[in-house]
Scaffold this active site. Sequence first.
Site, PDB file in Angstrom:
ATOM      1  N   CYS A 175      29.655 -20.302 -55.733  1.00 36.56           N
ATOM      2  CA  CYS A 175      29.815 -19.663 -57.042  1.00 36.56           C
ATOM      3  C   CYS A 175      29.414 -18.192 -56.982  1.00 36.56           C
ATOM      4  O   CYS A 175      28.418 -17.847 -56.348  1.00 36.56           O
ATOM      5  CB  CYS A 175      28.898 -20.394 -58.019  1.00 36.56           C
ATOM      6  SG  CYS A 175      28.685 -19.500 -59.537  1.00 36.56           S
TER       7      CYS A 175
HETATM    8  N1  LIG Z   1      30.356 -24.639 -62.945  1.00 34.36           N
HETATM    9  C1  LIG Z   1      30.592 -23.350 -62.881  1.00 34.36           C
HETATM   10  O1  LIG Z   1      29.678 -22.523 -62.897  1.00 34.36           O
HETATM   11  C2  LIG Z   1      31.968 -22.832 -62.784  1.00 34.36           C
HETATM   12  C3  LIG Z   1      32.971 -23.643 -62.391  1.00 34.36           C
HETATM   13  N2  LIG Z   1      34.238 -23.161 -62.226  1.00 34.36           N
HETATM   14  C4  LIG Z   1      35.277 -24.101 -61.814  1.00 34.36           C
HETATM   15  O2  LIG Z   1      36.469 -23.389 -61.528  1.00 34.36           O
HETATM   16  C5  LIG Z   1      37.608 -24.107 -61.984  1.00 34.36           C
HETATM   17  C6  LIG Z   1      38.445 -23.241 -62.866  1.00 34.36           C
HETATM   18  O3  LIG Z   1      37.752 -23.069 -64.110  1.00 34.36           O
HETATM   19  P1  LIG Z   1      38.465 -22.371 -65.355  1.00 34.36           P
HETATM   20  O4  LIG Z   1      38.819 -20.965 -64.968  1.00 34.36           O
HETATM   21  O5  LIG Z   1      37.619 -22.543 -66.548  1.00 34.36           O
HETATM   22  O6  LIG Z   1      39.740 -23.297 -65.522  1.00 34.36           O
HETATM   23  P2  LIG Z   1      41.186 -22.928 -65.952  1.00 34.36           P
HETATM   24  O7  LIG Z   1      41.732 -21.921 -65.027  1.00 34.36           O
HETATM   25  O8  LIG Z   1      41.916 -24.205 -66.114  1.00 34.36           O
HETATM   26  O9  LIG Z   1      40.932 -22.254 -67.371  1.00 34.36           O
HETATM   27  C7  LIG Z   1      40.729 -23.026 -68.492  1.00 34.36           C
HETATM   28  C8  LIG Z   1      41.014 -22.245 -69.735  1.00 34.36           C
HETATM   29  O10 LIG Z   1      39.819 -21.620 -70.158  1.00 34.36           O
HETATM   30  C9  LIG Z   1      40.026 -20.194 -70.167  1.00 34.36           C
HETATM   31  N3  LIG Z   1      38.772 -19.639 -69.655  1.00 34.36           N
HETATM   32  C10 LIG Z   1      38.269 -19.700 -68.408  1.00 34.36           C
HETATM   33  N4  LIG Z   1      37.086 -19.083 -68.359  1.00 34.36           N
HETATM   34  C11 LIG Z   1      36.842 -18.656 -69.615  1.00 34.36           C
HETATM   35  C12 LIG Z   1      35.792 -17.974 -70.220  1.00 34.36           C
HETATM   36  N5  LIG Z   1      34.742 -17.556 -69.502  1.00 34.36           N
HETATM   37  N6  LIG Z   1      35.865 -17.688 -71.532  1.00 34.36           N
HETATM   38  C13 LIG Z   1      36.934 -18.084 -72.265  1.00 34.36           C
HETATM   39  N7  LIG Z   1      37.957 -18.736 -71.746  1.00 34.36           N
HETATM   40  C14 LIG Z   1      37.917 -19.023 -70.442  1.00 34.36           C
HETATM   41  C15 LIG Z   1      41.231 -19.929 -69.316  1.00 34.36           C
HETATM   42  O11 LIG Z   1      41.938 -18.790 -69.708  1.00 34.36           O
HETATM   43  P3  LIG Z   1      41.881 -17.427 -68.882  1.00 34.36           P
HETATM   44  O12 LIG Z   1      41.843 -17.777 -67.430  1.00 34.36           O
HETATM   45  O13 LIG Z   1      43.126 -16.717 -69.294  1.00 34.36           O
HETATM   46  O14 LIG Z   1      40.639 -16.733 -69.357  1.00 34.36           O
HETATM   47  C16 LIG Z   1      42.045 -21.167 -69.552  1.00 34.36           C
HETATM   48  O15 LIG Z   1      42.783 -21.065 -70.724  1.00 34.36           O
HETATM   49  C17 LIG Z   1      37.064 -25.380 -62.666  1.00 34.36           C
HETATM   50  O16 LIG Z   1      37.120 -26.425 -61.734  1.00 34.36           O
HETATM   51  C18 LIG Z   1      35.637 -25.029 -62.986  1.00 34.36           C
HETATM   52  O17 LIG Z   1      34.794 -26.149 -62.960  1.00 34.36           O
HETATM   53  C19 LIG Z   1      34.535 -21.845 -62.456  1.00 34.36           C
HETATM   54  C20 LIG Z   1      33.564 -20.970 -62.810  1.00 34.36           C
HETATM   55  C21 LIG Z   1      32.195 -21.404 -63.082  1.00 34.36           C
HETATM   56  N1  LIG Z   2      31.032 -20.393 -60.486  1.00 32.14           N
HETATM   57  C1  LIG Z   2      31.760 -21.245 -59.776  1.00 32.14           C
HETATM   58  N2  LIG Z   2      31.316 -22.515 -59.671  1.00 32.14           N
HETATM   59  C2  LIG Z   2      32.076 -23.351 -58.992  1.00 32.14           C
HETATM   60  C3  LIG Z   2      33.274 -22.963 -58.382  1.00 32.14           C
HETATM   61  N3  LIG Z   2      33.813 -24.035 -57.784  1.00 32.14           N
HETATM   62  C4  LIG Z   2      32.982 -25.062 -58.044  1.00 32.14           C
HETATM   63  N4  LIG Z   2      31.926 -24.648 -58.746  1.00 32.14           N
HETATM   64  C5  LIG Z   2      30.778 -25.426 -59.202  1.00 32.14           C
HETATM   65  O1  LIG Z   2      29.896 -25.637 -58.097  1.00 32.14           O
HETATM   66  C6  LIG Z   2      29.534 -27.028 -58.066  1.00 32.14           C
HETATM   67  C7  LIG Z   2      29.076 -27.442 -56.679  1.00 32.14           C
HETATM   68  O2  LIG Z   2      27.887 -26.760 -56.376  1.00 32.14           O
HETATM   69  P1  LIG Z   2      27.086 -26.948 -54.992  1.00 32.14           P
HETATM   70  O3  LIG Z   2      25.906 -26.057 -55.150  1.00 32.14           O
HETATM   71  O4  LIG Z   2      26.703 -28.394 -54.895  1.00 32.14           O
HETATM   72  O5  LIG Z   2      27.962 -26.531 -53.870  1.00 32.14           O
HETATM   73  C8  LIG Z   2      30.789 -27.701 -58.552  1.00 32.14           C
HETATM   74  O6  LIG Z   2      30.593 -29.020 -58.952  1.00 32.14           O
HETATM   75  C9  LIG Z   2      31.206 -26.782 -59.689  1.00 32.14           C
HETATM   76  O7  LIG Z   2      30.547 -27.054 -60.886  1.00 32.14           O
HETATM   77  C10 LIG Z   2      33.678 -21.616 -58.488  1.00 32.14           C
HETATM   78  O8  LIG Z   2      34.694 -21.184 -57.935  1.00 32.14           O
HETATM   79  N5  LIG Z   2      32.876 -20.802 -59.191  1.00 32.14           N
END
Ligand SMILES: NC(=O)C1=CN([C@@H]2O[C@H](COP(=O)(O)OP(=O)(O)OC[C@H]3O[C@@H](n4cnc5c(N)ncnc54)[C@H](OP(=O)(O)O)[C@@H]3O)[C@@H](O)[C@H]2O)C=CC1
Ligand SMILES: Nc1nc2c(ncn2[C@@H]2O[C@H](COP(=O)(O)O)[C@@H](O)[C@H]2O)c(=O)[nH]1
Length: 327
Positions: A175
């Site tokens: 991340c």
């Molecule tokens: N656990 C974590 O810390 C994180 C996990 N991830 C992982 O990455 C993958 C992609 O995630 P994600 O980009 O949400 O999925 P998507 O690309 O499917 O986006 C989902 C929707 O949410 C919008 N979106 C995404 N981020 C935000 C935000 N910060 N504020 C408002 N709208 C938002 C997107 O629009 P638009 O792209 O146009 O903004 C889209 O419409 C998932 O598997 C997620 O779990 C990603 C980042 C953090």
């Molecule tokens: N900010 C982001 N978080 C992400 C992304 N892809 C996955 N994840 C999150 O990380 C955990 C796994 O964490 P780990 O410390 O056990 O390796 C996963 O379950 C998601 O919630 C990303 O691209 N950006």
Amino acid sequence: MENVFDYEDIQLIPAKCVVNSRSECDTSVTLGKHTFKLPVVPANMQTIIDEKIAIYLAENGYFYVMHRFEPEKRLTFIKDMHSRELIASISVGVKEEEYGFIEQLSNDNIVPEYITIDIAHGHSNAVIKMIQHIKKHLPESFVIAGNVGTPEAVRELEHAGADATKVGIGPGKVCITKIKTGFGTGGWQLAALRWCAKAASKPIIADGGIRTNGDIAKSVRFGASMVMIGSLFAGHEESPGQTIEKDGKAFKEYFGSASEFQKGEKKNVEGKKMFVEHKGSLEDTLKEMEQDLQSSISYAGGTKLEAIRNVDYVVVKNSIFNGDKVY
Ligand SMILES: NC(=O)C1=CN([C@@H]2O[C@H](COP(=O)(O)OP(=O)(O)OC[C@H]3O[C@@H](n4cnc5c(N)ncnc54)[C@H](OP(=O)(O)O)[C@@H]3O)[C@@H](O)[C@H]2O)C=CC1
Ligand SMILES: Nc1nc2c(ncn2[C@@H]2O[C@H](COP(=O)(O)O)[C@@H](O)[C@H]2O)c(=O)[nH]1
């Protein structure tokens, strides 16, 4: 928020042992209608789980969540799992096409046992709407919603109908959210888990930041029913993704779901790629996790996971990045 801490800042304090062997300690956990061998689930990421691993986990009594990055395969996946009499556990996003997918499942009477709504910023109307949509069309599916990092978010998603919430914004190994946006629970994930768990009336899944098996026990102590793990499950023989060789050693790729490698473009990138040293078989890692957790339960002075929830702890130091490099 005062007194924040992360996994490496905490040590749990042993209580008097009540077993003669660690093998007497039971690591199983119930989530919804099913009981699983471990309170651990591999992350729903494309370099962590595929269909073959999902079948292996389900056949052997472990919880799993299939990723959502090949959406066209999900229907067949659910049917295949059900034809093997295994639970089907899938992920969805919140975009328009996902609404149609849920309706299609409902119309065809194909009901996955577990559906995880998987987006970066889960405290949103988009997730609330999707929870309500799933509950309307597939009321029997157990809905996990996330990711969130505050008690307010946990309450709102539970109120919308989520059966469990997933806590963790930015603590993951691949991340870069914390670096690129300045937001999240990276560096204080364990304290955030405690904060959220106090507000929760349903199970919480702690997601991200687990670096050692001891962190699983710490998660349980601070309120997790289940722990989602990516990096510790990366790099296995069975793991999907590319293997490379460097200085005679084998490494496997592990990339973030919001990385350019997953997205195929450099847009709103919040994840990176790394190479993890080859770790051997998944079975061995799961066995070791079970043994270590059995040991944790014995140190907690009990025979079941719940014993860990009551142990005392000390804060031993403080850190921001939980041992991770920034890049
Ligand atoms: N656990 C974590 O810390 C994180 C996990 N991830 C992982 O990455 C993958 C992609 O995630 P994600 O980009 O949400 O999925 P998507 O690309 O499917 O986006 C989902 C929707 O949410 C919008 N979106 C995404 N981020 C935000 C935000 N910060 N504020 C408002 N709208 C938002 C997107 O629009 P638009 O792209 O146009 O903004 C889209 O419409 C998932 O598997 C997620 O779990 C990603 C980042 C953090
Ligand atoms: N900010 C982001 N978080 C992400 C992304 N892809 C996955 N994840 C999150 O990380 C955990 C796994 O964490 P780990 O410390 O056990 O390796 C996963 O379950 C998601 O919630 C990303 O691209 N950006």
